[in-house]
Design a protein around this motif. Structure first.
Motif, PDB file in Angstrom:
ATOM      1  N   GLU A  19       8.083  75.343  72.929  1.00 33.11           N
ATOM      2  CA  GLU A  19       7.793  74.010  73.485  1.00 33.11           C
ATOM      3  C   GLU A  19       6.686  74.074  74.537  1.00 33.11           C
ATOM      4  OE1 GLU A  19      12.113  71.927  72.675  1.00 33.11           O
ATOM      5  OE2 GLU A  19      11.617  72.517  74.727  1.00 33.11           O
ATOM      6  N   ARG A  20       6.691  75.134  75.342  1.00 35.43           N
ATOM      7  CA  ARG A  20       5.621  75.269  76.355  1.00 35.43           C
ATOM      8  C   ARG A  20       4.261  75.419  75.682  1.00 35.43           C
ATOM      9  NH1 ARG A  20       6.937  79.744  80.837  1.00 35.43           N
ATOM     10  NH2 ARG A  20       4.853  79.200  81.535  1.00 35.43           N
ATOM     11  N   GLN A  21       4.231  76.239  74.605  1.00 31.27           N
ATOM     12  CA  GLN A  21       2.959  76.426  73.892  1.00 31.27           C
ATOM     13  C   GLN A  21       2.489  75.102  73.297  1.00 31.27           C
ATOM     14  OE1 GLN A  21       4.309  79.449  71.202  1.00 31.27           O
ATOM     15  NE2 GLN A  21       3.815  81.134  72.585  1.00 31.27           N
ATOM     16  N   GLN A 304       7.740  91.137  73.807  1.00 28.49           N
ATOM     17  CA  GLN A 304       7.371  92.506  74.169  1.00 28.49           C
ATOM     18  C   GLN A 304       6.408  92.552  75.341  1.00 28.49           C
ATOM     19  OE1 GLN A 304       8.904  95.317  72.676  1.00 28.49           O
ATOM     20  NE2 GLN A 304      10.101  93.481  72.318  1.00 28.49           N
ATOM     21  N   ILE A 305       5.575  91.508  75.471  1.00 35.52           N
ATOM     22  CA  ILE A 305       4.645  91.443  76.606  1.00 35.52           C
ATOM     23  C   ILE A 305       5.109  90.269  77.469  1.00 35.52           C
ATOM     24  CG2 ILE A 305       2.227  91.332  77.318  1.00 35.52           C
ATOM     25  CD1 ILE A 305       1.442  92.214  74.504  1.00 35.52           C
ATOM     26  N   THR A 306       5.594  90.594  78.668  1.00 32.50           N
ATOM     27  CA  THR A 306       6.164  89.585  79.571  1.00 32.50           C
ATOM     28  C   THR A 306       5.383  89.633  80.892  1.00 32.50           C
ATOM     29  OG1 THR A 306       7.694  91.089  80.656  1.00 32.50           O
ATOM     30  CG2 THR A 306       8.448  90.081  78.589  1.00 32.50           C
ATOM     31  N   HIS A 307       5.795  88.804  81.853  1.00 31.50           N
ATOM     32  CA  HIS A 307       5.078  88.826  83.146  1.00 31.50           C
ATOM     33  C   HIS A 307       5.255  90.186  83.826  1.00 31.50           C
ATOM     34  CE1 HIS A 307       9.041  88.190  85.026  1.00 31.50           C
ATOM     35  NE2 HIS A 307       8.466  88.598  86.140  1.00 31.50           N
ATOM     36  N   GLU A 308       6.266  90.956  83.385  1.00 27.71           N
ATOM     37  CA  GLU A 308       6.528  92.235  84.052  1.00 27.71           C
ATOM     38  C   GLU A 308       5.543  93.335  83.656  1.00 27.71           C
ATOM     39  OE1 GLU A 308      10.669  92.931  83.165  1.00 27.71           O
ATOM     40  OE2 GLU A 308      11.256  92.032  85.080  1.00 27.71           O
ATOM     41  N   ASN A 309       5.026  93.289  82.412  1.00 24.75           N
ATOM     42  CA  ASN A 309       4.150  94.397  81.988  1.00 24.75           C
ATOM     43  C   ASN A 309       2.740  93.942  81.594  1.00 24.75           C
ATOM     44  OD1 ASN A 309       4.655  93.182  79.556  1.00 24.75           O
ATOM     45  ND2 ASN A 309       5.673  94.926  78.594  1.00 24.75           N
ATOM     46  N   ALA A 310       2.503  92.617  81.549  1.00 29.40           N
ATOM     47  CA  ALA A 310       1.214  92.125  81.033  1.00 29.40           C
ATOM     48  C   ALA A 310       0.035  92.709  81.812  1.00 29.40           C
ATOM     49  CB  ALA A 310       1.176  90.599  81.091  1.00 29.40           C
ATOM     50  N   PRO A 325       5.500  87.747  70.281  1.00 25.01           N
ATOM     51  CA  PRO A 325       5.575  88.976  71.082  1.00 25.01           C
ATOM     52  C   PRO A 325       5.139  88.784  72.534  1.00 25.01           C
ATOM     53  CG  PRO A 325       3.624  89.051  69.694  1.00 25.01           C
ATOM     54  CD  PRO A 325       4.384  87.807  69.313  1.00 25.01           C
ATOM     55  N   THR A 326       4.403  87.687  72.818  1.00 29.20           N
ATOM     56  CA  THR A 326       3.878  87.475  74.173  1.00 29.20           C
ATOM     57  C   THR A 326       4.479  86.195  74.749  1.00 29.20           C
ATOM     58  OG1 THR A 326       1.798  88.387  73.340  1.00 29.20           O
ATOM     59  CG2 THR A 326       1.719  87.338  75.501  1.00 29.20           C
ATOM     60  N   THR A 327       5.053  86.266  75.941  1.00 29.57           N
ATOM     61  CA  THR A 327       5.614  85.049  76.547  1.00 29.57           C
ATOM     62  C   THR A 327       4.472  84.226  77.161  1.00 29.57           C
ATOM     63  OG1 THR A 327       5.913  85.997  78.744  1.00 29.57           O
ATOM     64  CG2 THR A 327       7.721  86.319  77.162  1.00 29.57           C
ATOM     65  N   PRO A 328       4.689  82.922  77.375  1.00 28.69           N
ATOM     66  CA  PRO A 328       3.648  82.100  78.000  1.00 28.69           C
ATOM     67  C   PRO A 328       3.252  82.621  79.391  1.00 28.69           C
ATOM     68  CG  PRO A 328       5.273  80.680  76.949  1.00 28.69           C
ATOM     69  CD  PRO A 328       5.812  82.084  76.866  1.00 28.69           C
TER      70      PRO A 328
END
Ligand code: NAD
Length: 422
Positions: A19-21, A304-310, A325-328
């Motif tokens: 929904e955010r996308q 797999q790619i979040t704000h923690e590792n991006a 695989p990638t969060t907003p």
């Protein structure tokens, strides 16, 4: 739950992310009032209770879902997932992504997705067949070549599709292959379907390299997940001269800065059920998404790619073979770093595109050689990539926002022509 944990839970919610996308792209489009709500919500969500006789003589009732997000551009299209963690929300998110994916690559389908809450690793083949047949029978009023066309997804495969063809055909009193795609070749499948998603990833990466004026030959590639999508992507990129410097799967990871022998790795995985222990490389000790490379292909799971590792992602090009695989939140960080993300709804759309070709061939009763399938796939993928790139350059937005904008515009155009039966 501590605040950070609660925030991460929110960040990883697929429906919220879908929904955010959607919202980020829709905000940039001047959509007619009310239309935004019409296309955002799923058209129909069905829940079924599926009684199945287990091998031990007991009767167990499973829960199944089928969500048709949109049938505006054509029949609902999308896979069926068997997994213990399946939820209605997850199926809704995946169904919406299918609507946008089919619109981006411009094939005449809407979006749908199905799921059954079950653990196939603990079920016999007979139990899986009975579950599949009951699911197909209960949903046979929804399914059909003109209305809703399922396909494989996580933990479902060609065999499951063959059971659905048979169940549906028994109810219809005639053989109907076009009711599902991703079938075995002998049961109306298409040449080139197995490799289609990986081939689409390669084509997108090739176009991205050309756009960024970076040669694909010699580029260092890291691939997360070495199943259907990951292994085919790696193999085809290696054939174009790229160096596959790291690969990981659920068993572990291997790397070699000089490039891994992908063919030998495929053989190793077939014999050893994972990349772990492959003698042609060294064990990977750091997370693969942080590996030093030019191109990263996440081809395993969502989130797999979040704000923690991006911030630690080093690749310049990220080609999303996997869904979500990638969060907003991570997207923002990657954008600020200048990474070029080829979004899932574009990058992995090769699979559904050849599913469309499979459906066309079933309806013609005439089957194309693999060369022809691949040529047509290339036409669709290259066109879609450049439609999205042009939108991205015109509106100065990243490729994900651009892909959603292209898709939403295509769906809205059809709605405006057809009108809303309100
Ligand atoms: P697959 O089951 O063939 O392969 C999945 C791979 O991911 C396996 O190698 C598995 O070991 C690996 N994996 C699982 N957990 C992992 C982890 N924690 N770290 C590293 N690797 C891990 O599945 P697939 O068909 O290749 O699908 C992969 C992704 O691509 C999924 O997100 C799927 O929805 C998406 N996708 C697939 C297709 C298709 O045509 N197969 C089309 C579009 C999108």
């Amino acid at each position: 739950m501590p605040a950070e944990g609660a925030n991460l839970q929110k960040e990883l919610n697929p429906l919220r992310n879908a929904e955010r996308q959607f919202d980020e792209a829709a905000d940039r489009l001047n959509l007619p009032p009310g239309i935004r709500e019409v296309i955002k919500r799923p058209r129909r969500a069905t829940i079924v209770s599926l009684p199945v006789n287990l091998d031990d003589g007991t009767l167990k009732v499973f829960t199944g879902y089928r969500v048709q997000h949109s049938i505006v551009r054509g029949p609902a299209k999308g896979g069926i997932r068997y997994h213990p963690d399946v939820t209605l929300e997850e199926v809704e998110a995946l169904a919406a992504w299918m609507t946008w994916k089919c619109a981006v690559v411009n094939i005449p389908f809407g979006g749908g997705k199905g799921g059954v809450v079950c653990d196939p690793s603990r079920m016999s083949k007979g139990e899986l067949e009975r579950l599949t047949r009951r699911y197909a029978a209960d949903l046979s009023d929804l399914f059909g070549p003109e209305s809703d066309v399922p396909a494989p997804d996580v933990n479902t495969n060609e065999q499951v599709m063959a059971w659905i063809v048979d169940t549906y055909s028994m109810h219809e009193r005639r053989t109907e292959y076009a009711v599902v795609t991703g079938k075995p070749l002998e049961v109306g499948g298409s040449a080139g379907r197995r490799e289609a998603t990986g081939r689409g990833v390669l084509l997108c990466v090739r176009e991205a390299c050309e756009h960024l004026k970076r040669p694909l030959a010699g580029a260092r590639v890291a691939v997360q997940g070495f199943g259907n999508v990951g292994s085919v992507s790696a193999d085809l990129m290696a054939k174009e001269g790229a160096k596959i410097v790291a690969v990981s799967d659920v068993s572990g990871g291997v790397h070699d800065p000089a490039g891994l022998d992908v063919k030998a790795l495929i053989t190793w995985v077939a014999d050893h059920r994972g990349v772990k222990g492959f003698p042609g490389g060294k064990p990977l000790t750091t997370p693969i998404v942080e590996h030093d490379c030019d191109i990263l292909v996440p081809a395993a799971l969502e989130n797999q790619i979040t704000h923690e590792n991006a911030d630690r992602v080093r690749a310049r090009i990220i080609a999303e073979g996997a869904n979500g695989p990638t969060t907003p939140d991570a997207d923002r960080i990657l954008r600020d770093k200048g990474a070029f993300v080829i979004p899932d709804i574009l990058c992995n759309s090769g699979g559904v595109t050849v599913s469309y070709f499979e459906w066309v061939q079933n309806r013609m009763g005439f089957y194309w050689p693999e060369r022809e399938v691949n040529q047509r796939l290339e036409q669709y993928m290259v066109q879609a990539f450049h439609d999205v790139l042009a939108k991205s350059l015109e509106h100065k937005v990243d490729m994900r926002v651009a892909a959603f904008m292209v898709a939403i515009e295509r769906v809205v155009k059809v709605i405006m022509l057809r009108g809303v039966y309100a």
